[in-house]
Design an enzyme around this catalytic site. Structure first.
Site, PDB file in Angstrom:
ATOM      1  N   GLU A  57      -6.127   6.647  -0.897  1.00 35.93           N
ATOM      2  CA  GLU A  57      -6.254   5.363  -0.108  1.00 35.93           C
ATOM      3  C   GLU A  57      -6.946   4.196  -0.730  1.00 35.93           C
ATOM      4  O   GLU A  57      -6.399   3.253  -0.729  1.00 35.93           O
ATOM      5  CB  GLU A  57      -6.666   5.757   1.307  1.00 35.93           C
TER       6      GLU A  57
ATOM      7  N   HIS B 241       0.710  -1.275  -0.161  1.00 34.84           N
ATOM      8  CA  HIS B 241      -0.025  -0.011  -0.074  1.00 34.84           C
ATOM      9  C   HIS B 241       1.020   1.438   0.106  1.00 34.84           C
ATOM     10  O   HIS B 241       0.758   2.116  -0.840  1.00 34.84           O
ATOM     11  CB  HIS B 241      -0.779  -0.048   1.296  1.00 34.84           C
ATOM     12  N   GLU B 242       1.764   1.229   0.780  1.00 29.78           N
ATOM     13  CA  GLU B 242       2.739   2.284   0.979  1.00 29.78           C
ATOM     14  C   GLU B 242       3.606   2.632  -0.248  1.00 29.78           C
ATOM     15  O   GLU B 242       3.939   3.696  -0.661  1.00 29.78           O
ATOM     16  CB  GLU B 242       3.467   2.408   2.388  1.00 29.78           C
TER      17      GLU B 242
ATOM     18  N   HIS C  60       1.570   4.270  -2.845  1.00 32.95           N
ATOM     19  CA  HIS C  60       1.591   5.676  -2.751  1.00 32.95           C
ATOM     20  C   HIS C  60       2.980   6.289  -3.460  1.00 32.95           C
ATOM     21  O   HIS C  60       2.890   7.621  -4.026  1.00 32.95           O
ATOM     22  CB  HIS C  60       1.666   6.000  -1.243  1.00 32.95           C
TER      23      HIS C  60
END
Length: 368
Positions: A194, A143-144, A147
């Protein structure tokens, strides 16, 4: 691995397994249309360009890096080695050439972030590390990294700074209003970003059950034996469809100060994407490449975003979205529903010519 194999603590040991890799994958492959459209809207916000350019040169990014270096634990082969392996794995799968530095910060609140203007930094809290099992944590690291690949860290850093600044100048009415307008717009984009990063986490972990479990734990703690994925997703459906127009307004007010979407909503959105043709095409190796990004037209992104929003509004069960659909469709019964009050938006409108569509009338009892 079956759900029955979970330990009572909610942690599990999942053996290493082969995962698909996505060479040269563009962030466009997994970005939620609302993420892109919210970012476009943000950039069009009056004064945002001026603030962005000013903060880009003024933000103490070097100080931020030194702070984490001095007061957190940097993930490496010698420290939090299992997180280091996950980070390398995530960057390999998403083909992120430069591995961002990653830190573990002492904080009981489960959280993670990717910040930085020149180069992204990933930070996870001890609360999150202690809460999640290996595969759940792999999805978070992915997930990060998502980003980072999408370039989200720049705007997230500015949001972090402006939120702090807004508290300091709260006593200045006009100054605070100007900052809060940009903060509100940034938060709206942040929440949409997100959803994109959740998709990136799924591409890295390639285990939708692990992603669901992680979101459930963020909502309900380390009690997997007390929770159920289907029941959790039913909450999202009830939240979206329940209530009347007043509840729709309250939902908006509740979400405005939040940086993240609600956990049940994130789970429902991710499950829907995991079952979509778009996800399957990526897993089959059919996805946009970074080399094609320069040829992408902004108008195409606009059309995709508009189509996505139109579809969401049309299929939404939320009373306010139903009202928007009725307005767009020229619903003839709209006036009657308004006359009946907000509760009129909680139930389907009566058919045309129905005698019950009269203010004050009592519906006849069912004689069956």
């Amino acid at each position: 691995m079956s759900d029955d194999s979970h330990e009572q603590t909610g942690r599990e040991r999942v053996p290493s397994r082969q995962r698909r890799r996505f060479p040269e994958i563009s962030s466009r492959a997994y970005e939620h249309p609302a993420d892109r459209s919210a970012l476009v809207a943000l950039r069009k916000l009056s004064g945002f360009d001026t603030v962005f350019k000013a903060l880009s040169g003024l933000l103490p990014e070097r100080s931020l890096r030194l702070l984490f270096l001095s007061d957190s634990v940097r993930v490496s082969e010698r420290q939090f080695a299992h997180l280091h392996d996950m980070l390398l794995d995530a960057c390999y799968i998403l083909d992120l050439e430069k591995v961002p530095p990653m830190y573990v910060n002492q904080d009981p609140q489960p959280n993670a972030m990717c910040i930085g203007l020149d180069e992204p930094i990933i930070v996870v809290t001890t609360g999150l590390v202690e809460l999640l099992d290996e595969e759940e944590m792999r999805a978070v690291v992915g997930h990060e990294v998502g980003h980072a690949l999408s370039g989200h860290s720049v705007y997230r850093t500015i949001l972090l700074f402006l939120t702090t600044l807004a508290l300091k100048v709260a006593w200045i009415p006009l100054g605070n209003l100007a900052i809060m307008a940009i903060v509100t717009a940034l938060r709206e984009w942040f929440r949409k970003s997100e959803l994109s990063a959740d998709r990136a986490g799924l591409l890295v972990g390639q285990d939708v059950r692990a992603s669901m479990r992680g979101l459930m734990k963020i909502a309900g703690g380390n009690h997997l034996h007390e929770m159920n994925v289907d029941a959790f997703l039913e909450q999202a459906e009830e939240y979206e469809a329940g209530g009347d127009l007043r509840d729709s307004v309250l939902k908006i007010l509740n979400v405005l100060p939040r940086s993240h979407p609600f956990a049940t909503i994130r789970a429902a959105e991710l499950k829907k994407w995991a079952e979509s043709r778009d996800y399957q095409r990526i897993m089959d190796g059919h996805y946009p490449r970074r080399t094609e990004d320069k040829d992408t037209k902004v108008s195409d992104s606009f059309r995709e975003s508009a189509a996505s929003y139109a579809s969401d509004v049309k299929t939404s069960k939320d009373p306010l979205m139903k009202l928007v659909t009725d307005l767009a469709g020229g619903a003839g019964d709209l006036g009657g529903r308004v006359r009946r009050g907000f509760n009129g938006f909680a139930s389907p409108p009566p058919s045309k010519g129905d005698p019950r569509d009269t203010p004050g009338d009592t519906p006849p009892r069912d004689e069956n």
